[in-house]
Structures are given as structure tokens and as C-alpha cells.
Design a protein around this motif. Structure first.
Motif, PDB file in Angstrom:
ATOM      1  N   ARG A   1      39.667  18.297  12.827  1.00 38.48           N
ATOM      2  CA  ARG A   1      38.498  18.805  12.174  1.00 38.48           C
ATOM      3  C   ARG A   1      37.149  18.358  13.230  1.00 38.48           C
ATOM      4  NH1 ARG A   1      36.619  18.945   6.013  1.00 38.48           N
ATOM      5  NH2 ARG A   1      34.595  19.777   6.639  1.00 38.48           N
ATOM      6  N   GLU A   2      36.970  17.327  13.473  1.00 37.98           N
ATOM      7  CA  GLU A   2      36.055  17.045  14.092  1.00 37.98           C
ATOM      8  C   GLU A   2      35.770  17.711  15.512  1.00 37.98           C
ATOM      9  OE1 GLU A   2      35.008  13.154  15.216  1.00 37.98           O
ATOM     10  OE2 GLU A   2      35.655  12.289  13.021  1.00 37.98           O
ATOM     11  N   THR A   3      36.799  18.086  16.277  1.00 41.58           N
ATOM     12  CA  THR A   3      37.094  19.123  17.393  1.00 41.58           C
ATOM     13  C   THR A   3      36.606  20.385  16.986  1.00 41.58           C
ATOM     14  OG1 THR A   3      38.716  17.541  18.397  1.00 41.58           O
ATOM     15  CG2 THR A   3      38.480  20.001  19.169  1.00 41.58           C
ATOM     16  N   LEU A   4      37.107  20.901  15.976  1.00 43.58           N
ATOM     17  CA  LEU A   4      36.924  22.218  15.365  1.00 43.58           C
ATOM     18  C   LEU A   4      35.507  22.460  15.182  1.00 43.58           C
ATOM     19  CD1 LEU A   4      38.421  24.831  14.116  1.00 43.58           C
ATOM     20  CD2 LEU A   4      37.947  23.577  11.978  1.00 43.58           C
ATOM     21  N   GLU A   5      34.881  21.605  14.249  1.00 40.17           N
ATOM     22  CA  GLU A   5      33.436  21.368  14.116  1.00 40.17           C
ATOM     23  C   GLU A   5      32.372  21.374  15.173  1.00 40.17           C
ATOM     24  OE1 GLU A   5      33.265  18.455  10.943  1.00 40.17           O
ATOM     25  OE2 GLU A   5      33.616  20.125   9.158  1.00 40.17           O
ATOM     26  N   ARG A   6      32.929  20.619  16.357  1.00 40.19           N
ATOM     27  CA  ARG A   6      31.963  20.478  17.284  1.00 40.19           C
ATOM     28  C   ARG A   6      32.032  21.750  18.509  1.00 40.19           C
ATOM     29  NH1 ARG A   6      34.541  16.459  19.263  1.00 40.19           N
ATOM     30  NH2 ARG A   6      35.836  17.383  20.593  1.00 40.19           N
ATOM     31  N   GLU A   7      33.308  22.219  18.483  1.00 40.48           N
ATOM     32  CA  GLU A   7      33.512  23.311  19.464  1.00 40.48           C
ATOM     33  C   GLU A   7      33.100  24.857  18.836  1.00 40.48           C
ATOM     34  OE1 GLU A   7      37.138  23.386  21.830  1.00 40.48           O
ATOM     35  OE2 GLU A   7      37.146  21.257  22.161  1.00 40.48           O
ATOM     36  N   LEU A   8      33.064  24.832  17.586  1.00 41.01           N
ATOM     37  CA  LEU A   8      32.602  25.996  16.972  1.00 41.01           C
ATOM     38  C   LEU A   8      31.374  25.830  16.275  1.00 41.01           C
ATOM     39  CD1 LEU A   8      35.965  27.265  15.620  1.00 41.01           C
ATOM     40  CD2 LEU A   8      34.998  28.075  17.436  1.00 41.01           C
ATOM     41  N   ALA A   9      30.675  24.939  16.651  1.00 41.56           N
ATOM     42  CA  ALA A   9      29.232  24.612  16.060  1.00 41.56           C
ATOM     43  C   ALA A   9      28.306  26.007  15.977  1.00 41.56           C
ATOM     44  CB  ALA A   9      28.623  23.500  16.615  1.00 41.56           C
ATOM     45  N   ASP A  10      28.121  26.587  17.000  1.00 41.75           N
ATOM     46  CA  ASP A  10      27.284  27.742  17.033  1.00 41.75           C
ATOM     47  C   ASP A  10      27.963  28.691  15.933  1.00 41.75           C
ATOM     48  OD1 ASP A  10      25.788  26.663  19.001  1.00 41.75           O
ATOM     49  OD2 ASP A  10      26.809  27.698  20.578  1.00 41.75           O
ATOM     50  N   GLU A  11      29.115  29.032  16.054  1.00 39.67           N
ATOM     51  CA  GLU A  11      29.856  29.999  15.085  1.00 39.67           C
ATOM     52  C   GLU A  11      29.472  29.329  13.752  1.00 39.67           C
ATOM     53  OE1 GLU A  11      31.201  28.935  17.832  1.00 39.67           O
ATOM     54  OE2 GLU A  11      31.856  30.320  19.001  1.00 39.67           O
TER      55      GLU A  11
ATOM     56  N   LYS B   1      29.769  32.764  11.141  1.00 39.39           N
ATOM     57  CA  LYS B   1      31.087  33.149  11.373  1.00 39.39           C
ATOM     58  C   LYS B   1      32.289  32.425  11.117  1.00 39.39           C
ATOM     59  CE  LYS B   1      33.039  34.887  15.703  1.00 39.39           C
ATOM     60  NZ  LYS B   1      32.740  35.000  17.119  1.00 39.39           N
ATOM     61  N   VAL B   2      32.085  31.261  11.113  1.00 37.36           N
ATOM     62  CA  VAL B   2      33.061  30.383  10.820  1.00 37.36           C
ATOM     63  C   VAL B   2      32.576  29.346   9.734  1.00 37.36           C
ATOM     64  CG1 VAL B   2      34.337  28.353  11.574  1.00 37.36           C
ATOM     65  CG2 VAL B   2      34.002  30.298  13.097  1.00 37.36           C
ATOM     66  N   GLU B   3      33.541  29.327   8.838  1.00 35.76           N
ATOM     67  CA  GLU B   3      33.319  28.003   7.717  1.00 35.76           C
ATOM     68  C   GLU B   3      34.668  27.153   7.490  1.00 35.76           C
ATOM     69  OE1 GLU B   3      33.335  28.622   2.739  1.00 35.76           O
ATOM     70  OE2 GLU B   3      33.012  30.442   4.035  1.00 35.76           O
ATOM     71  N   VAL B   4      34.217  26.066   7.534  1.00 39.02           N
ATOM     72  CA  VAL B   4      35.307  24.942   7.493  1.00 39.02           C
ATOM     73  C   VAL B   4      35.056  24.160   6.097  1.00 39.02           C
ATOM     74  CG1 VAL B   4      35.919  22.738   8.667  1.00 39.02           C
ATOM     75  CG2 VAL B   4      35.005  24.374   9.819  1.00 39.02           C
ATOM     76  N   ILE B   5      36.085  24.403   5.349  1.00 39.98           N
ATOM     77  CA  ILE B   5      36.223  24.096   4.010  1.00 39.98           C
ATOM     78  C   ILE B   5      36.745  22.600   3.626  1.00 39.98           C
ATOM     79  CG2 ILE B   5      37.018  24.650   1.666  1.00 39.98           C
ATOM     80  CD1 ILE B   5      36.765  27.412   2.284  1.00 39.98           C
TER      81      ILE B   5
END
Length: 190
Positions: free
Chosen positions: A49-59, A64-68
């Protein structure tokens, strides 16, 4: 909540554990290559999750990206009804409940053909099989799938398969047949 397929936007998503066996790093890379008119929702928790939020921070910042994160099982249909396509690039699976739940909501899956997945995800009929696990290829396939002329029909087919083969009523009917056969065999043995 049952949202008609035609009322859903160009929204796709992943629902599950954010772990390596689900190929989350590959999915992160594929998502970063999608055009801005596609929204991606990630539902679940895990070590990535942290990697996802860090690498897709701009999105994420651009919407463009939502992390629920984790949701209660009762809220799963609401999330699946937001999607036009479920993504499941797993290395291994059995018969993923997430795919069946998505199909019950009329949401086709784009999944790797592992274990029981090809039993329910029939290419171009009830969903799409992810033959190449390359992020560029996945991103291109997602765009192609979302432009598929028969996507609404595939959605209906997916739902019909679950209703006919995997619903509670279908299970009761299968058990009824099995138990009747067992009863007949018991009488024939005597």
C-alpha cells in the motif's frame, strides 16, 4: 447498489490484498501508463500500500487513482458496481471469489489465466485473459478492452454465468441432484 453497466464511467479497479503474489508492482507500472480519462480504484490492504501511494502520488493527487484500503465485505458490491473492469494480475489463485463477485455485479474481469480463472473468465465472452504480464501490454489491453464494441454484452454474459452456475439456487440444485443419485445408488446396492 446495482449500477447499470452503461452508467459506469471509464473506471477500473483492483480488489484484494496488496501483496506481491497479486503483482501489485506490475499493476502500479501499468496504471501509471494509462490515459487521464481512466480512473483506477484500489480496494484492499497489504505490504504494497505505501509503495502504491508513493509511486502513484501524482495520479492520486490528480484524481486518476483512488486508494480506498480495506472495506467491510458488505461494501464490496458497491465498489464493484463502480467498475467497468476488474483487474486481477495474480501469479496464483484458486477460483477467486473477487472475480465471481465482480461478475455477479456485471463487472467483467481482466485476469491472468491461473488455476480456476479460465473456468469462469472466458476470453471475449465473460471477461478477458491477461496472457502477457508486461505493464505496457497490460495498459494497452486495458484501453482496448474499454473500447470493445461488445463490452456491455460481455457484462451481461458474466452476470448470467454467475447466476446460472454459482448462485445459491444453482448450488442447491446441484446438491439436490447429487443427493438424489446417492439415494438411488443406496437402493440399487441392496
Amino acid at each position: 447498489i446495482d449500477v447499470p453497466y452503461t452508467d459506469r464511467g471509464r473506471t477500473i479497479g483492483f480488489l484484494g490484498r496488496l501483496e506481491g503474489e497479486k503483482r501489485i508492482p506490475l499493476l502500479i507500472d501499468a496504471v501509471s501508463q494509462l490515459p487521464d480519462d481512466i480512473t483506477v480504484i484500489f480496494v484492499g490492504e497489504g505490504t504494497y500500500r505505501e509503495t502504491l501511494e508513493r509511486e502513484l502520488a501524482d495520479e492520486i493527487e490528480a484524481g486518476k487513482v483512488e486508494v480506498i484500503g480495506w472495506i467491510d465485505h458488505d461494501d464490496v458490491p458497491e465498489q464493484l458496481n463502480r467498475l467497468r473492469l476488474l483487474l486481477l494480475p495474480s501469479k496464483t489463485e484458486g477460483l477467486p471469489t473477487t472475480v465471481l463477485e465482480a461478475m455477479a455485479c456485471g463487472t467483467p474481469a481482466y485476469a491472468t489465466p491461473v488455476s480456476g480463472v479460465p473456468d469462469v473468465v472466458q476470453e471475449g465472452e465473460t471477461g478477458f485473459l491477461m496472457e502477457d504480464v508486461d505493464s505496457e501490454e497490460i495498459a494497452a489491453e486495458i484501453e482496448e478492452i474499454l473500447s470493445h464494441d461488445e463490452l456491455e454484452e460481455i457484462s451481461l454474459n458474466a452476470r448470467e454465468v454467475v447466476e446460472k452456475k454459482y448462485s445459491f439456487e444453482a448450488a442447491v440444485d446441484r446438491w439436490d441432484v447429487i443427493l438424489r443419485r446417492l439415494g438411488q445408488n443406496k437402493h440399487n446396492v441392496r
